[in-house]
Scaffold this motif. Structure first.
Motif, mmCIF file in Angstrom:
data_model
loop_
_atom_site.group_PDB
_atom_site.id
_atom_site.type_symbol
_atom_site.label_atom_id
_atom_site.label_comp_id
_atom_site.label_asym_id
_atom_site.label_seq_id
_atom_site.Cartn_x
_atom_site.Cartn_y
_atom_site.Cartn_z
ATOM 1 N N ILE A 73 33.152 69.880 8.971
ATOM 2 C CA ILE A 73 32.967 69.949 10.427
ATOM 3 C C ILE A 73 33.343 68.894 11.013
ATOM 4 C CG2 ILE A 73 31.655 71.302 11.961
ATOM 5 C CD1 ILE A 73 31.405 73.207 10.762
ATOM 6 N N PRO A 74 32.607 67.767 10.486
ATOM 7 C CA PRO A 74 32.554 66.328 11.418
ATOM 8 C C PRO A 74 34.025 65.769 11.362
ATOM 9 C CG PRO A 74 30.626 66.280 10.046
ATOM 10 C CD PRO A 74 31.386 67.638 9.390
ATOM 11 N N HIS A 75 34.789 66.063 10.330
ATOM 12 C CA HIS A 75 36.297 65.686 10.484
ATOM 13 C C HIS A 75 36.935 66.535 11.481
ATOM 14 C CE1 HIS A 75 39.770 63.982 8.447
ATOM 15 N NE2 HIS A 75 40.364 65.053 9.116
ATOM 16 N N LEU A 76 36.606 67.851 11.655
ATOM 17 C CA LEU A 76 37.369 68.878 12.463
ATOM 18 C C LEU A 76 36.990 68.659 13.732
ATOM 19 C CD1 LEU A 76 37.406 72.003 10.181
ATOM 20 C CD2 LEU A 76 39.443 70.556 10.700
ATOM 21 N N LEU A 77 35.897 67.902 14.100
ATOM 22 C CA LEU A 77 35.397 68.130 15.481
ATOM 23 C C LEU A 77 36.324 67.666 16.642
ATOM 24 C CD1 LEU A 77 32.703 69.241 16.253
ATOM 25 C CD2 LEU A 77 31.610 67.062 16.302
ATOM 26 N N PRO A 78 37.076 66.414 16.313
ATOM 27 C CA PRO A 78 37.881 66.064 17.462
ATOM 28 C C PRO A 78 38.910 67.018 17.958
ATOM 29 C CG PRO A 78 37.816 64.350 15.863
ATOM 30 C CD PRO A 78 37.076 65.548 15.376
ATOM 31 N N GLN A 79 39.669 67.708 16.762
ATOM 32 C CA GLN A 79 40.647 68.739 16.997
ATOM 33 C C GLN A 79 40.028 70.120 17.655
ATOM 34 O OE1 GLN A 79 42.977 69.544 13.467
ATOM 35 N NE2 GLN A 79 44.739 68.436 14.365
ATOM 36 N N PHE A 80 39.009 70.167 17.085
ATOM 37 C CA PHE A 80 38.144 71.474 17.451
ATOM 38 C C PHE A 80 37.743 71.434 19.043
ATOM 39 C CE2 PHE A 80 35.861 75.084 17.681
ATOM 40 C CZ PHE A 80 34.632 74.991 17.987
ATOM 41 N N VAL A 81 37.342 70.184 19.205
ATOM 42 C CA VAL A 81 36.841 70.122 20.925
ATOM 43 C C VAL A 81 38.236 70.125 21.876
ATOM 44 C CG1 VAL A 81 35.970 68.410 22.381
ATOM 45 C CG2 VAL A 81 34.596 68.816 20.312
ATOM 46 N N THR A 82 39.146 69.367 21.386
ATOM 47 C CA THR A 82 40.587 69.524 22.104
ATOM 48 C C THR A 82 41.075 70.765 22.190
ATOM 49 O OG1 THR A 82 41.100 67.332 20.905
ATOM 50 C CG2 THR A 82 42.664 68.475 22.156
ATOM 51 N N GLY A 83 40.745 71.635 21.077
ATOM 52 C CA GLY A 83 41.358 72.824 21.298
ATOM 53 C C GLY A 83 40.432 73.518 22.152
ATOM 54 N N LEU A 84 39.203 73.328 21.907
ATOM 55 C CA LEU A 84 38.184 74.162 23.141
ATOM 56 C C LEU A 84 38.595 73.829 24.488
ATOM 57 C CD1 LEU A 84 35.812 75.774 23.346
ATOM 58 C CD2 LEU A 84 34.471 73.508 23.187
ATOM 59 N N ILE A 85 38.729 72.701 24.837
ATOM 60 C CA ILE A 85 39.115 72.358 26.167
ATOM 61 C C ILE A 85 40.605 72.839 26.487
ATOM 62 C CG2 ILE A 85 39.194 70.183 27.834
ATOM 63 C CD1 ILE A 85 37.065 69.009 26.445
ATOM 64 N N LEU A 86 41.388 72.915 25.909
ATOM 65 C CA LEU A 86 42.574 73.321 26.169
ATOM 66 C C LEU A 86 42.834 74.887 26.276
ATOM 67 C CD1 LEU A 86 44.933 70.854 24.365
ATOM 68 C CD2 LEU A 86 44.753 71.265 26.719
ATOM 69 N N LEU A 87 41.623 75.398 25.542
ATOM 70 C CA LEU A 87 41.558 77.069 25.692
ATOM 71 C C LEU A 87 41.203 77.331 26.910
ATOM 72 C CD1 LEU A 87 40.003 78.655 22.725
ATOM 73 C CD2 LEU A 87 42.098 78.899 23.568
ATOM 74 N N PHE A 88 40.268 76.604 27.966
ATOM 75 C CA PHE A 88 39.809 77.064 29.207
ATOM 76 C C PHE A 88 40.936 77.354 29.933
ATOM 77 C CE2 PHE A 88 36.068 75.804 27.583
ATOM 78 C CZ PHE A 88 35.415 74.698 28.110
ATOM 79 N N PRO A 89 42.049 76.517 30.501
ATOM 80 C CA PRO A 89 42.768 77.187 31.250
ATOM 81 C C PRO A 89 43.545 78.260 31.090
ATOM 82 C CG PRO A 89 43.566 74.840 30.282
ATOM 83 C CD PRO A 89 42.156 75.202 29.876
ATOM 84 N N HIS A 90 43.751 78.249 29.877
ATOM 85 C CA HIS A 90 44.543 79.581 29.221
ATOM 86 C C HIS A 90 43.860 81.017 29.606
ATOM 87 C CE1 HIS A 90 47.571 80.731 25.715
ATOM 88 N NE2 HIS A 90 47.777 81.157 27.121
ATOM 89 N N ALA A 91 42.459 80.673 29.369
ATOM 90 C CA ALA A 91 41.640 81.776 29.296
ATOM 91 C C ALA A 91 41.503 82.169 30.908
ATOM 92 C CB ALA A 91 40.067 81.467 28.992
ATOM 93 N N ILE A 92 41.288 81.035 31.660
ATOM 94 C CA ILE A 92 41.132 81.283 33.104
ATOM 95 C C ILE A 92 42.302 81.995 33.647
ATOM 96 C CG2 ILE A 92 41.085 80.192 35.268
ATOM 97 C CD1 ILE A 92 39.272 78.137 34.165
#
Lengths: 274, 79
Positions: free
Chosen positions: A184-203
């Motif tokens: 999970i620590p290794h995945l964290l950068p991609q995960f956080v990026t995906g999370l932030i990029l999901l906001f505009p899509h969701a909105i």
């Protein structure tokens, strides 16, 4: 001229962008009462110095209404993006870690959900949950995880063969511990990026669904409702009812997207030293 | 080219919104009307048809690759 310190510029930009977005959300929450205050004496006014975005057919101040709507949309977007990202993380790692049968089943499920056009999928889920606020939130939250899950699954599949993971499992660390402490620590950068990029899509999806009439009522002004109601008045020449909410939605979505890109650049160890 | 064919699902999704705005009588508006009126069989039928369209699009992309790229044709023939 001295070469700019890219990392410092990026962090500054991040703080400013996040600050603007938080300001919009807070202002919207504070202005909620003002947004529904009707005053028929001042209806249908064009934008002026007193009413920055004009007033609508019931005399409500469009500026307050847009801000309240934006803040509601942002909050809904955050909630649904968080839920989606969590589902994606759990399913993505389960795929790669739990063995071949689980991988086959979950991959089939992901392909199934990606084969149906996205808006139709959100409509189906929101109808199944009863329309209205819960329907919209459930629909958007339960349909955005597929692409992120696929990315995480690829990453974890690649990570499984890394030397340090293999050493850990040879030394007898249980699988859950490996996932928690190493993957999970290794995945964290991609995960956080995906999370932030999901906001505009969701909105955007949330506002399209309320625009189509599936979700929130007009007492809770989300941007979709404001836009759909103002469409009726476009032909009579009241352009400010649709232009300003639309423009502000586009600006907010773009800000989120830029934020996501910059965070990605910063967190990715390969590009963080540019 | 695979990417182009893979975005056929976006076309269908976009048509839902566009047909609502411009009142074109099409599959998108039928989907919205079915949803708003809770007409479940119609909505499920539209979903199945659009999924079939997406599937056909991706299949077309695969076949076209065979036509365009001789390496893939040779590998398929060897199998």
């Amino acid at each position: 001229m001295k070469p700019q310190n890219q990392r410092r510029n990026t962090i500054l930009f991040l703080i400013v962008t996040a600050g603007v977005l938080i300001l919009i959300t807070a202002a919207g929450m504070l202005l909620k009462d003002q947004a529904v205050q009707t005053n028929f004496a001042r209806k249908n006014l064009a934008p002026s110095r007193e009413f920055l975005f004009g007033t609508d057919w019931m005399g409500r101040d469009m500026f307050a209404r847009t801000l309240a709507g934006l803040s509601l949309s942002i909050r809904i977007g955050l909630l649904t993006a968080a839920v989606s990202a969590l589902i994606a993380l759990i399913l993505g790692t389960a795929c790669a870690v739990l063995g071949r049968a689980a991988d086959a089943v979950i991959s089939w499920w992901i392909d199934l959900m990606m084969g149906i056009p996205h808006i139709l999928l959100v409509m189906l889920i929101s109808i199944a949950c009863g329309r209205g606020f819960t329907g919209v939130v459930a629909g958007v939250a339960l349909s955005h995880w597929t692409s992120l899950a696929r990315v995480i699954r690829g990453e974890v599949l690649q990570l499984r063969e890394a030397p340090y993971i293999l050493t850990a499992s040879k030394l007898g660390v249980s699988k859950m511990q490996i996932v928690k402490n190493h993957m999970i620590p290794h995945l964290l950068p991609q995960f956080v990026t995906g999370l932030i990029l999901l906001f505009p899509h969701a909105i955007l999806h949330e506002s399209s669904i309320t625009f189509l009439g599936f979700g929130l009522s007009s007492e809770q002004p989300a941007i979709g409702v404001i836009l759909s109601e103002s469409m009726r008045y476009l032909t009579t020449g009241r352009w400010w009812l649709a232009l300003f909410p639309g423009l502000s939605l586009v600006c907010v979505v773009m800000l989120f997207a830029l934020l996501g890109e910059r965070v990605a650049k910063l967190l990715n160890p390969a590009s963080a030293h540019e | 080219m695979t990417l182009q064919f893979a975005s056929i699902s976006e076309i269908i999704g976009g048509s839902v919104l566009v047909e609502q705005v411009f009142s074109y009588p099409g599959l998108g508006q039928a989907a919205v009307t079915a949803g708003l009126g809770s007409d479940l069989p119609l909505l499920l039928g539209i979903t199945v048809i659009t999924a079939a369209i997406v599937f056909a699009g991706n299949l077309a992309a695969d076949l076209l690759y065979g036509v365009i790229d001789p390496k893939i044709r040779r590998r398929a023939a060897k199998l």
